[in-house]
Scaffold this active site. Sequence first.
Site, PDB file in Angstrom:
ATOM      1  N   MET A  17      -9.194   7.807  -0.155  1.00 39.51           N
ATOM      2  CA  MET A  17     -10.043   8.137   1.004  1.00 39.51           C
ATOM      3  C   MET A  17     -10.620   9.534   0.831  1.00 39.51           C
ATOM      4  O   MET A  17      -9.894  10.455   0.456  1.00 39.51           O
ATOM      5  CB  MET A  17      -9.203   8.102   2.286  1.00 39.51           C
ATOM      6  CG  MET A  17      -8.526   6.770   2.529  1.00 39.51           C
ATOM      7  SD  MET A  17      -7.579   6.837   4.058  1.00 39.51           S
ATOM      8  CE  MET A  17      -6.793   5.244   4.025  1.00 39.51           C
ATOM      9  N   HIS A  50      -8.303   0.787  -4.158  1.00 33.58           N
ATOM     10  CA  HIS A  50      -9.245   0.539  -3.062  1.00 33.58           C
ATOM     11  C   HIS A  50      -9.969   1.849  -2.764  1.00 33.58           C
ATOM     12  O   HIS A  50      -9.387   2.767  -2.176  1.00 33.58           O
ATOM     13  CB  HIS A  50      -8.424   0.039  -1.853  1.00 33.58           C
ATOM     14  CG  HIS A  50      -9.221  -0.194  -0.612  1.00 33.58           C
ATOM     15  ND1 HIS A  50      -8.604  -0.414   0.608  1.00 33.58           N
ATOM     16  CD2 HIS A  50     -10.557  -0.261  -0.383  1.00 33.58           C
ATOM     17  CE1 HIS A  50      -9.543  -0.600   1.526  1.00 33.58           C
ATOM     18  NE2 HIS A  50     -10.729  -0.499   0.948  1.00 33.58           N
ATOM     19  N   ASP A  56      -4.823   3.433  -2.048  1.00 29.43           N
ATOM     20  CA  ASP A  56      -5.925   3.695  -1.119  1.00 29.43           C
ATOM     21  C   ASP A  56      -6.502   5.091  -1.306  1.00 29.43           C
ATOM     22  O   ASP A  56      -5.857   6.083  -0.956  1.00 29.43           O
ATOM     23  CB  ASP A  56      -5.410   3.578   0.324  1.00 29.43           C
ATOM     24  CG  ASP A  56      -5.161   2.148   0.734  1.00 29.43           C
ATOM     25  OD1 ASP A  56      -6.096   1.326   0.630  1.00 29.43           O
ATOM     26  OD2 ASP A  56      -4.023   1.839   1.158  1.00 29.43           O
ATOM     27  N   HIS A  89      -1.055  -1.311  -4.360  1.00 29.29           N
ATOM     28  CA  HIS A  89      -2.330  -1.042  -3.688  1.00 29.29           C
ATOM     29  C   HIS A  89      -2.449   0.465  -3.460  1.00 29.29           C
ATOM     30  O   HIS A  89      -1.576   1.091  -2.841  1.00 29.29           O
ATOM     31  CB  HIS A  89      -2.392  -1.809  -2.370  1.00 29.29           C
ATOM     32  CG  HIS A  89      -3.722  -1.744  -1.699  1.00 29.29           C
ATOM     33  ND1 HIS A  89      -4.802  -2.518  -2.081  1.00 29.29           N
ATOM     34  CD2 HIS A  89      -4.164  -0.988  -0.663  1.00 29.29           C
ATOM     35  CE1 HIS A  89      -5.837  -2.250  -1.309  1.00 29.29           C
ATOM     36  NE2 HIS A  89      -5.481  -1.303  -0.438  1.00 29.29           N
ATOM     37  N   ASP A 145      -6.371  -6.781   4.039  1.00 30.48           N
ATOM     38  CA  ASP A 145      -5.802  -5.430   4.079  1.00 30.48           C
ATOM     39  C   ASP A 145      -5.884  -4.893   5.502  1.00 30.48           C
ATOM     40  O   ASP A 145      -6.978  -4.719   6.042  1.00 30.48           O
ATOM     41  CB  ASP A 145      -6.609  -4.544   3.119  1.00 30.48           C
ATOM     42  CG  ASP A 145      -6.083  -3.130   3.014  1.00 30.48           C
ATOM     43  OD1 ASP A 145      -5.028  -2.822   3.609  1.00 30.48           O
ATOM     44  OD2 ASP A 145      -6.743  -2.328   2.325  1.00 30.48           O
ATOM     45  N   GLY A 146      -4.706  -4.605   6.066  1.00 25.52           N
ATOM     46  CA  GLY A 146      -4.652  -3.980   7.385  1.00 25.52           C
ATOM     47  C   GLY A 146      -3.859  -4.807   8.377  1.00 25.52           C
ATOM     48  O   GLY A 146      -4.251  -5.934   8.722  1.00 25.52           O
ATOM     49  N   GLY A 147      -2.710  -4.291   8.777  1.00 21.34           N
ATOM     50  CA  GLY A 147      -1.904  -4.977   9.782  1.00 21.34           C
ATOM     51  C   GLY A 147      -1.265  -6.269   9.295  1.00 21.34           C
ATOM     52  O   GLY A 147      -0.876  -7.110  10.095  1.00 21.34           O
ATOM     53  N   MET A 182     -11.291  -6.384   5.044  1.00 20.79           N
ATOM     54  CA  MET A 182     -10.500  -5.486   5.892  1.00 20.79           C
ATOM     55  C   MET A 182     -10.144  -6.201   7.195  1.00 20.79           C
ATOM     56  O   MET A 182     -11.013  -6.767   7.866  1.00 20.79           O
ATOM     57  CB  MET A 182     -11.293  -4.219   6.240  1.00 20.79           C
ATOM     58  CG  MET A 182     -11.521  -3.237   5.102  1.00 20.79           C
ATOM     59  SD  MET A 182     -10.065  -2.747   4.181  1.00 20.79           S
ATOM     60  CE  MET A 182      -9.025  -2.044   5.443  1.00 20.79           C
ATOM     61  N   MET A 199     -12.202   3.971  -0.780  1.00 24.08           N
ATOM     62  CA  MET A 199     -12.867   4.180   0.510  1.00 24.08           C
ATOM     63  C   MET A 199     -13.598   5.510   0.411  1.00 24.08           C
ATOM     64  O   MET A 199     -13.220   6.507   1.043  1.00 24.08           O
ATOM     65  CB  MET A 199     -11.829   4.173   1.646  1.00 24.08           C
ATOM     66  CG  MET A 199     -11.334   2.772   1.960  1.00 24.08           C
ATOM     67  SD  MET A 199      -9.839   2.779   2.960  1.00 24.08           S
ATOM     68  CE  MET A 199      -8.618   2.914   1.664  1.00 24.08           C
ATOM     69  N   SER A 232       0.847  -1.189   0.000  1.00 23.74           N
ATOM     70  CA  SER A 232       0.000   0.000   0.000  1.00 23.74           C
ATOM     71  C   SER A 232       0.883   1.240   0.000  1.00 23.74           C
ATOM     72  O   SER A 232       1.628   1.484   0.957  1.00 23.74           O
ATOM     73  CB  SER A 232      -0.888   0.022   1.244  1.00 23.74           C
ATOM     74  OG  SER A 232      -1.445   1.326   1.381  1.00 23.74           O
ATOM     75  N   GLY A 259       1.214  -2.213   4.086  1.00 21.82           N
ATOM     76  CA  GLY A 259       1.675  -0.833   4.018  1.00 21.82           C
ATOM     77  C   GLY A 259       2.907  -0.673   4.879  1.00 21.82           C
ATOM     78  O   GLY A 259       4.046  -0.777   4.415  1.00 21.82           O
TER      79      GLY A 259
HETATM   80  C1  DX5 Z   1      -6.351   1.170   5.514  1.00 20.35           C
HETATM   81  C2  DX5 Z   1      -5.888   0.930   4.102  1.00 20.35           C
HETATM   82  C3  DX5 Z   1      -4.738   0.022   4.025  1.00 20.35           C
HETATM   83  C4  DX5 Z   1      -3.507   0.511   4.729  1.00 20.35           C
HETATM   84  C5  DX5 Z   1      -2.783  -0.702   5.233  1.00 20.35           C
HETATM   85  O1  DX5 Z   1      -7.545   1.851   5.502  1.00 20.35           O
HETATM   86  O2  DX5 Z   1      -6.929   0.361   3.324  1.00 20.35           O
HETATM   87  O3  DX5 Z   1      -4.448  -0.366   2.692  1.00 20.35           O
HETATM   88  O4  DX5 Z   1      -2.652   1.255   3.927  1.00 20.35           O
HETATM   89  O5  DX5 Z   1      -1.705  -0.291   6.004  1.00 20.35           O
HETATM   90  P1  DX5 Z   1      -1.000  -1.251   7.033  1.00 20.35           P
HETATM   91  O6  DX5 Z   1      -0.451  -2.418   6.240  1.00 20.35           O
HETATM   92  O7  DX5 Z   1       0.059  -0.387   7.613  1.00 20.35           O
HETATM   93  O8  DX5 Z   1      -2.021  -1.694   8.025  1.00 20.35           O
HETATM   94 ZN    ZN Z   2      -6.433  -0.547   1.294  1.00 18.09          ZN
END
Ligand code: DX5
Ligand code: ZN
Length: 217
Positions: free
Chosen positions: A36, A65, A34, A32, A176-178, A138, A67, A7, A198
């Site tokens: 927002m 992605h 993102d 990826h 996606d996430g952590g 997510m 959002m 990401s 990310g």
């Molecule tokens: C969060 C995003 C992710 C984010 C992931 O809303 O959709 O793609 O960048 O970041 P990490 O891998 O640091 O959790």
């Molecule tokens: Zn994402």
Amino acid sequence: MAKLAPSILSANFNHLGRDIRGLKEHGADYVHFDVMDGQFVPNISFGLTVLADVRRETDMLLDVHLMIDRPLRYAERFCEAGADIVTVHVEADTQENTLEALRTIRRCGRRASVCLKPRTPAEAVLPYLDLCSMVLVMTVEPGFGGQSFMADMMPKVSRIRDYIRQRGLECELEVDGGVSLETGPVCAAAGANVFVAGSAYFKAADQTAFAAAIHGM
Ligand code: DX5
Ligand code: ZN
């Protein structure tokens, strides 16, 4: 073999071109991206202009992605700006409009995908699955990088993998996430095959080794 989708929310935007070129050099699979809007999630990132610039910088597959609220309004423009995969959230509009967004993405010749927030149950994908090339689960609340992985999302990943199998679909399943080298194997065991990372990827001392480790999961 699992795929890695770094990401670029965690990239250094003063050196975005360099970081984008690095993804390919290190063996990542997708970029990826993102988006927002400050409405659907409490954060604002980047949009169409940046995507068009990233498109000019790389031939890698761009995994966008969205959002954003009511993504149907922008689906075609993200395709035109160079997205290869466009993911919309099932929570962002009515079922009818979400279906129309997926059809619009496919009419543009791109891969359509839906995403579920942590509190949205697995069965929410069912009306959309036949139109999807990918489903994104997510594993944090969307909006920010660097949050802690929610292991309790794994039963949902497994259920969606079962739906995909039962229908005999060629559908990827992304988390996606952590996601990190520690949490990745858990996602792979649950049936995910595309890993967004990310902070874990951009902070890795050796990004080539990071990509290789994901590929081995
Ligand atoms: C969060 C995003 C992710 C984010 C992931 O809303 O959709 O793609 O960048 O970041 P990490 O891998 O640091 O959790
Ligand atoms: Zn994402």
